[in-house]
Design a protein around this motif. Structure first.
Motif, PDB file in Angstrom:
ATOM      1  N   THR B  43      19.264  16.027  51.060  1.00  0.00           N
ATOM      2  CA  THR B  43      18.914  16.719  52.296  1.00  0.00           C
ATOM      3  C   THR B  43      19.415  18.160  52.271  1.00  0.00           C
ATOM      4  O   THR B  43      18.717  19.078  52.710  1.00  0.00           O
ATOM      5  CB  THR B  43      19.494  15.957  53.507  1.00  0.00           C
ATOM      6  OG1 THR B  43      18.976  14.632  53.486  1.00  0.00           O
ATOM      7  CG2 THR B  43      19.132  16.627  54.809  1.00  0.00           C
ATOM      8  N   ASP B 154      11.516  14.249  53.305  1.00  0.00           N
ATOM      9  CA  ASP B 154      12.890  13.773  53.134  1.00  0.00           C
ATOM     10  C   ASP B 154      12.966  12.325  53.601  1.00  0.00           C
ATOM     11  O   ASP B 154      12.919  12.057  54.800  1.00  0.00           O
ATOM     12  CB  ASP B 154      13.852  14.669  53.930  1.00  0.00           C
ATOM     13  CG  ASP B 154      15.296  14.459  53.517  1.00  0.00           C
ATOM     14  OD1 ASP B 154      15.555  13.559  52.698  1.00  0.00           O
ATOM     15  OD2 ASP B 154      16.172  15.201  54.012  1.00  0.00           O
ATOM     16  N   GLU B 155      13.086  11.446  52.669  1.00  0.00           N
ATOM     17  CA  GLU B 155      13.087  10.010  52.950  1.00  0.00           C
ATOM     18  C   GLU B 155      12.003   9.625  53.951  1.00  0.00           C
ATOM     19  O   GLU B 155      12.291   9.123  55.039  1.00  0.00           O
ATOM     20  CB  GLU B 155      14.455   9.569  53.463  1.00  0.00           C
ATOM     21  CG  GLU B 155      15.473   9.510  52.352  1.00  0.00           C
ATOM     22  CD  GLU B 155      16.880   9.310  52.877  1.00  0.00           C
ATOM     23  OE1 GLU B 155      17.047   8.452  53.747  1.00  0.00           O
ATOM     24  OE2 GLU B 155      17.791  10.005  52.420  1.00  0.00           O
TER      25      GLU B 155
HETATM   26 MG   LIG Z   1      19.440  12.825  53.465  1.00  0.00          MG
END
Ligand SMILES: [Mg+2]
Ligand SMILES: Nc1ncnc2c1ncn2[C@@H]1O[C@H](COP(=O)(O)OP(=O)(O)OP(=O)(O)O)[C@@H](O)[C@H]1O
Lengths: 266, 272
Positions: B43, B154-155
Motif C-alpha cells: 500500500t 490495492d487488494e
Molecule cells: Mg495494504
C-alpha cells in the motif's frame, strides 16, 4: 479553481449547522433587541452595578448610549462571537482533517482534481458559511430593530460593525482551516482549531474584567475586533479589522499551500 | 514500453518499516501482480504512485509524468481501488457514484450500469449501512466506470465472496485484453496467477523477486535423480511419479505452487 460538485456537497453539509445557529441567533437577537427599553436598561445596568466583573467578562457594560451601543454591549460580546466561532470550528475540522483521518479523502485525491482546488473549494465552503451566518444576523438585527424602534438604528453603522465582525470570524475560520490542513489526525486538528480560538476568547474575557488582567488583551486577537471603537468611528478600530482580514487571507493561503505539499496517509 | 515506473523508491517509517529501494516497472498492456504479506509495503508503494505520498528518495512516474508533481494529470488516466475503503458515509451508493462522476467531470452512465449489474450491487442503500463486500464492489465500480487505461488495484478482491472474486478476475482479464495496464496488489495467489503476466514479490519493504509468473514457477522447480535396482523398477517408478527414465536412473521434478514460492519468500527460508 473550484470544483462545483464538491462545493455543492459540502454546502449541503453546512446547512444543518447553519439552520441551528441561525435559529439560536434569531432567538437571542430578537429577545435582546426587544429588551431595549430605557426602563429595562436600568435593570440591566443595576445587574452591572451588582456584579460588574461577571457582566463585563461577557462584554456587557453599563450605560449603552443608543440602540446600537446597547446591541454592542449585549450581543457582540458573546452571542455573535460564540456561535459563528462554533460553526468555524465544527466545519473547519470536518472539511479537510476529518476526511484525511477517516480516509475518505481518497475519493477526492484520487481524481484529476488538483489538491489546491480541493482545498480552495473547502475554504470557499467555510467562508460561504461564515458569510451567510453574518449576513443572516445582520438581517435579523435590522428587522428586529426596525420593527421595534424604527428611528433608532443607523443602518450604515450596523453594516460597518458587522463588516468588522465578519473579519473577525474569517480570521477564526482561518485558524480552524489551517489547523485542519496541517493535521492528518482529527484529534490534533480539533485541539488547535478549537483550542486556540477558545483560549483567546477566555483571555478576552479576562481582559474585560479589567485591573491587572487587562494586560491579557495584548495576547488575544479578539482585541483587534473592537465594536465600541468601530461604532465610535475610531480609525484604529477599522484598521484592526483590516489586520484581521489580512491575517485571515494569509491563514487560508498557508493552509492551501500546506495541503498541496503534505503527505496524505490515506 | 513501460507505463508505470518506480525507481529506487525509499520511504522509511523507522523501526525497519516502510519501503526501501523499490524498483520495478509495468509495461503497456501488461498486468503486474504485486504480492507480499501484511505490512510488506504494498500500500505504501501504491500511495506513492497515486501521488498521496512524496518519495523521500527515488522516483515514480506514470507515462513519463511524475506521480507527485504532476499527479492531477496522472490521475486523469487512472482507476484506483484503495486498500482501505472509506467513502462518504452520509451518502447512498447511488449518490456517491453520481458525485464521483460529477467531481471528475465525466459521463459514466452506461458503463456504471453494466458494472453494477455484473457485480449484482444495489447501490441504493446508505454507504454506512453497506457490508464490507458491498463497499468493495462500490469501490470497483467507481474505479472502472470512467474506463481508465491504467488500473491500480490495492487488494481489489478483499471482502468479495468467491463467485464475485472470479467475476472480478474475469473483469481484469477483459480489461487486459483491451490493452489496459494493470498493477494489482494481492495476497491471493490464484487471482494473480490467473491474471498477471509478471509478478513482483515484496517482503519487509524490499523487492525479493520480480519475474514472469511462468519463470517464477520454473525457478522453483527442484529435480532429483534417483537410481533404482533394476530397469523395470525404474520404469515403474518413472510412470508412477511422472519422471524421466534413463536406464536405472529416473529424474523426477517437483514444481512448487506459487503459494509455496510465496511462503518461501516470507517464511524466511529461501531454498535456492
Ligand atoms: Mg495494504
Ligand atoms: N503513516 C505511517 N506511519 C508509520 N508507519 C507506517 C505508516 N504507514 C504504513 N506504515 C508501516 O509501513 C509498513 C508497510 O505498510 P503497508 O500498508 O504498505 O503494508 P501492505 O503491504 O499494504 O500490507 P497489507 O497487506 O496488510 O495491506 C507497515 O509496517 C506499516 O505499519
Amino acid at each position: 479553481m473550484i470544483n462545483m460538485a464538491l462545493y455543492k456537497r459540502e454546502m449541503k453539509g453546512s446547512i444543518k449547522l447553519l439552520i441551528i445557529f441561525g435559529a439560536i441567533i434569531t432567538m437571542y437577537v430578537s429577545i435582546i433587541i426587544n429588551m431595549y427599553d430605557p426602563q429595562m436598561m436600568k435593570t440591566l445596568d443595576s445587574f452591572v452595578e451588582v456584579m460588574p466583573e461577571l457582566m463585563a467578562s461577557v462584554g456587557m457594560k453599563a450605560n449603552a448610549a443608543n440602540l446600537l451601543g446597547f446591541m454592542v454591549s449585549y450581543l457582540y460580546g458573546f452571542i455573535l462571537l460564540i456561535f459563528p466561532m462554533l460553526f468555524c470550528i465544527l466545519r473547519g475540522n470536518a472539511l479537510i482533517a476529518k476526511y484525511v483521518d477517516k480516509g475518505s479523502m481518497v475519493s477526492l485525491a484520487a481524481a484529476p482534481v488538483k489538491r489546491c482546488t480541493i482545498a480552495f473549494t473547502q475554504m470557499k465552503v467555510l467562508v460561504s458559511g461564515i458569510l451567510l451566518l453574518i449576513l443572516y444576523s445582520t438581517i435579523v438585527e435590522l428587522i428586529c430593530a426596525k420593527s421595534g424602534f424604527p428611528e433608532e438604528l443607523d443602518i450604515k453603522e450596523l453594516f460597518i460593525l458587522n463588516g468588522g465582525l465578519l473579519c473577525l470570524h474569517l480570521f477564526i475560520g482561518g485558524i480552524c482551516f489551517l489547523s485542519s490542513c496541517i493535521f492528518s489526525d482529527t484529534k490534533y486538528s480539533v485541539a488547535f482549531g478549537a483550542g486556540i480560538p477558545a483560549f483567546m476568547y477566555v483571555l478576552q474575557m479576562l481582559a474585560n474584567v479589567g485591573g491587572d488582567a487587562e494586560k491579557a488583551k495584548y495576547f488575544t486577537f479578539f482585541t483587534l475586533f473592537s465594536p465600541d471603537g468601530i461604532i465610535a468611528g475610531k480609525s484604529s478600530a477599522i484598521a484592526s479589522a483590516f489586520v484581521l482580514f489580512a491575517g485571515a487571507v494569509m491563514l487560508y493561503a498557508l493552509g492551501i499551500v500546506i495541503f498541496e505539499k503534505k503527505d496524505l496517509p490515506i | 514500453m513501460s507505463v508505470i515506473k518506480i525507481e529506487n523508491l525509499v520511504r522509511d517509517y523507522g523501526g525497519g518499516k516502510g519501503v526501501f529501494d523499490i524498483s520495478f516497472h509495468v509495461n503497456q498492456g501488461e498486468a503486474f501482480g504485486f504480492l507480499g504479506p501484511n505490512g510488506a509495503g504494498k500500500t505504501t508503494t501504491i500511495r506513492h504512485l497515486m501521488g498521496f505520498l512524496k518519495p523521500k528518495s527515488g522516483k515514480c512516474t506514470i507515462d513519463g509524468l511524475d506521480c507527485w508533481s504532476e499527479r492531477d494529470k496522472v490521475q486523469a488516466r487512472l482507476g484506483y481501488i484503495p486498500g482501505e475503503i472509506s467513502f462518504f458515509d452520509d451518502m447512498t451508493g447511488t449518490e456517491f457514484l453520481r458525485f464521483i462522476a460529477e467531481y471528475r467531470k465525466i459521463d459514466t452512465r452506461n458503463r456504471m450500469e453494466e458494472l453494477l449489474e455484473r457485480f449484482e450491487l444495489d447501490p441504493k442503500s446508505k454507504i454506512k449501512k453497506m457490508s464490507k463486500g458491498m463497499k468493495q464492489k462500490l469501490g470497483i465500480v467507481a474505479a472502472f466506470m470512467h474506463d481508465p487505461d491504467i488500473l491500480i488495484l490495492d487488494e481489489p478482491t478483499s471482502g468479495l465472496d468467491p463467485l464475485m472474486q472470479s467475476r472480478f478476475v474475469n473483469l481484469v482479464a477483459e480489461e487486459k485484453e483491451n490493452g489496459k495496464t494493470i498493477l494489482m496488489s494481492s495476497h491471493m495467489f490464484e487471482e494473480v496467477e490467473r491474471t498477471c503476466d509478471r509478478i513482483g514479490i515484496i517482503r519487509n519493504g524490499r523487492m525479493v523477486a520480480i519475474d514472469s509468473a511462468a519463470a517464477l514457477h520454473e525457478r522453483h522447480t527442484r529435480s532429483y535423480t534417483v537410481t533404482l535396482e533394476s530397469e523395470a523398477a525404474a520404469k515403474a517408478f518413472a510412470a508412477d511419479f511422472g519422471g524421466i527414465c534413463n536406464g536405472k536412473k529416473v529424474t523426477v521434478a517437483t514444481k512448487q505452487s506459487l503459494e509455496e514460492i510465496f511462503m518461501n519468500y516470507y517464511g524466511g527460508e529461501k531454498n535456492d
